[in-house]
Design a protein around this motif. Structure first.
Motif, mmCIF file in Angstrom:
data_model
loop_
_atom_site.group_PDB
_atom_site.id
_atom_site.type_symbol
_atom_site.label_atom_id
_atom_site.label_comp_id
_atom_site.label_asym_id
_atom_site.label_seq_id
_atom_site.Cartn_x
_atom_site.Cartn_y
_atom_site.Cartn_z
ATOM 1 N N GLN A 2 0.813 -1.220 0.000
ATOM 2 C CA GLN A 2 0.000 0.000 0.000
ATOM 3 C C GLN A 2 0.845 1.269 0.000
ATOM 4 O O GLN A 2 0.370 2.329 -0.406
ATOM 5 C CB GLN A 2 -0.957 -0.002 1.203
ATOM 6 N N TYR B 134 1.358 3.759 -3.076
ATOM 7 C CA TYR B 134 0.328 4.705 -3.496
ATOM 8 C C TYR B 134 0.589 6.064 -2.865
ATOM 9 O O TYR B 134 -0.077 6.492 -1.936
ATOM 10 C CB TYR B 134 -1.063 4.169 -3.154
ATOM 11 N N LEU C 194 -1.051 8.729 -7.136
ATOM 12 C CA LEU C 194 -2.502 8.885 -7.129
ATOM 13 C C LEU C 194 -2.951 9.942 -8.136
ATOM 14 O O LEU C 194 -4.018 9.830 -8.737
ATOM 15 C CB LEU C 194 -2.989 9.249 -5.726
ATOM 16 N N TYR D 191 -2.827 8.071 -11.432
ATOM 17 C CA TYR D 191 -3.317 6.693 -11.374
ATOM 18 C C TYR D 191 -4.442 6.421 -12.373
ATOM 19 O O TYR D 191 -4.432 5.416 -13.079
ATOM 20 C CB TYR D 191 -3.798 6.381 -9.955
ATOM 21 N N GLY E 297 -8.401 3.725 -3.185
ATOM 22 C CA GLY E 297 -7.766 4.179 -4.419
ATOM 23 C C GLY E 297 -7.906 5.680 -4.590
ATOM 24 O O GLY E 297 -7.762 6.455 -3.643
ATOM 25 N N THR E 298 -8.239 6.107 -5.806
ATOM 26 C CA THR E 298 -8.423 7.535 -6.083
ATOM 27 C C THR E 298 -9.875 7.963 -5.924
ATOM 28 O O THR E 298 -10.189 9.143 -6.103
ATOM 29 C CB THR E 298 -7.989 7.873 -7.519
ATOM 30 N N ASP F 108 -9.377 1.906 3.853
ATOM 31 C CA ASP F 108 -8.058 1.664 3.272
ATOM 32 C C ASP F 108 -7.018 1.723 4.381
ATOM 33 O O ASP F 108 -7.232 2.384 5.404
ATOM 34 C CB ASP F 108 -7.741 2.721 2.203
ATOM 35 N N THR G 111 -4.387 7.524 0.356
ATOM 36 C CA THR G 111 -5.500 7.210 -0.538
ATOM 37 C C THR G 111 -6.826 7.654 0.080
ATOM 38 O O THR G 111 -7.719 8.112 -0.629
ATOM 39 C CB THR G 111 -5.549 5.716 -0.876
ATOM 40 N N SER H 272 -9.060 10.279 -2.001
ATOM 41 C CA SER H 272 -10.397 9.879 -2.452
ATOM 42 C C SER H 272 -11.501 10.644 -1.723
ATOM 43 O O SER H 272 -12.513 11.012 -2.329
ATOM 44 C CB SER H 272 -10.593 8.366 -2.279
#
Length: 232
Positions: free
Chosen positions: A19, A22, A27, A30, A68-69, A89, A94, A98
């Protein structure tokens, strides 16, 4: 903290290594690099196909495992004007990225390891969700599919109410068509520690889906598996 020389310690190091890649810089690019280029040209599955699978399960109370994003919840159409979205997460970067992207939806963020028991996910209650998504997650987590999916699917089944719908996607290395480009990237990403899917197979994924969800589907696009399920 686990002994770094023990099996548990090495697993913990692998989880954090997976992880940690990231970063804010990654990001930022991404969506273009991974969802736009890698998914289409290496993994053989477009982001449109992933989105179609994702869109088909969405409910009013939604849990996103692997934030993620925030691309998919950002682009999706939820069945209600004000969905209750929880982003989970291990990586705070992230979660920050996000949640900022999804600020108009006022998501709740939970920093937790998907491999830990649901009871340790602060703010996530059993049976509290109408839908759960885990896109492009399993291939980043150490262990075989039989190990990691067994734990994560058990958590997903507990988090969703009876009848809740689940959607996910992951890059596989066994039992699926793997192009030369995909093979090179999978080998390189596993060497770096950002992927842990060298032994991930479609048969093991089917087995774990069947163990935790009586109703489920699995579709292979290139070396990407798209799956959906219903919580018993």
């Amino acid at each position: 903290m686990s002994n770094p020389h023990s099996a548990a310690g090495r697993r913990e190091q692998d989880i954090h290594a997976g992880q940690a890649s990231y970063s804010k810089g990654l990001l930022t690019i991404y969506d273009f690099m991974v969802l736009g280029l890698s998914c289409r040209f290496a993994w053989g599955c477009t982001k449109t196909e992933i989105m179609r699978n994702y869109q088909s399960v969405l409910g009013a109370r939604h849990l996103e495992i692997g934030a993620g994003t925030g691309y998919f919840p950002d682009k999706a159409r939820f069945p209600v004007p004000r969905p209750e979205i929880t982003l989970l997460d291990l990586n705070p970067k992230t979660l920050d990225f996000s949640s900022r992207r999804l600020a108009r939806l006022h998501p709740r963020t939970v920093q937790a390891n998907a491999l830990d028991q649901l009871s340790s996910w602060q703010g996530v209650s059993a049976g509290g969700f109408d839908s759960v998504a885990l896109n492009l997650l399993l291939h980043c987590i150490p262990g075989t599919i039989a190990e990691k999916a067994d734990v994560i699917f058990a958590n997903v089944a507990k988090a969703g109410r009876s009848g809740a719908r689940v959607a996910g996607s992951t890059v596989l290395a066994k039992g699926v068509p793997v192009s030369r480009a995909a093979r090179i990237l999978i080998r390189d990403y596993n060497k770096r520690g950002s992927f842990h899917n060298a032994e991930d197979s479609v048969d093991d994924l089917k087995l774990m889906l069947g163990k935790h969800f009586a109703e489920h589907t699995l579709t292979v696009r290139g070396c990407m598996a798209l799956f959906s399920a219903v919580v018993p």
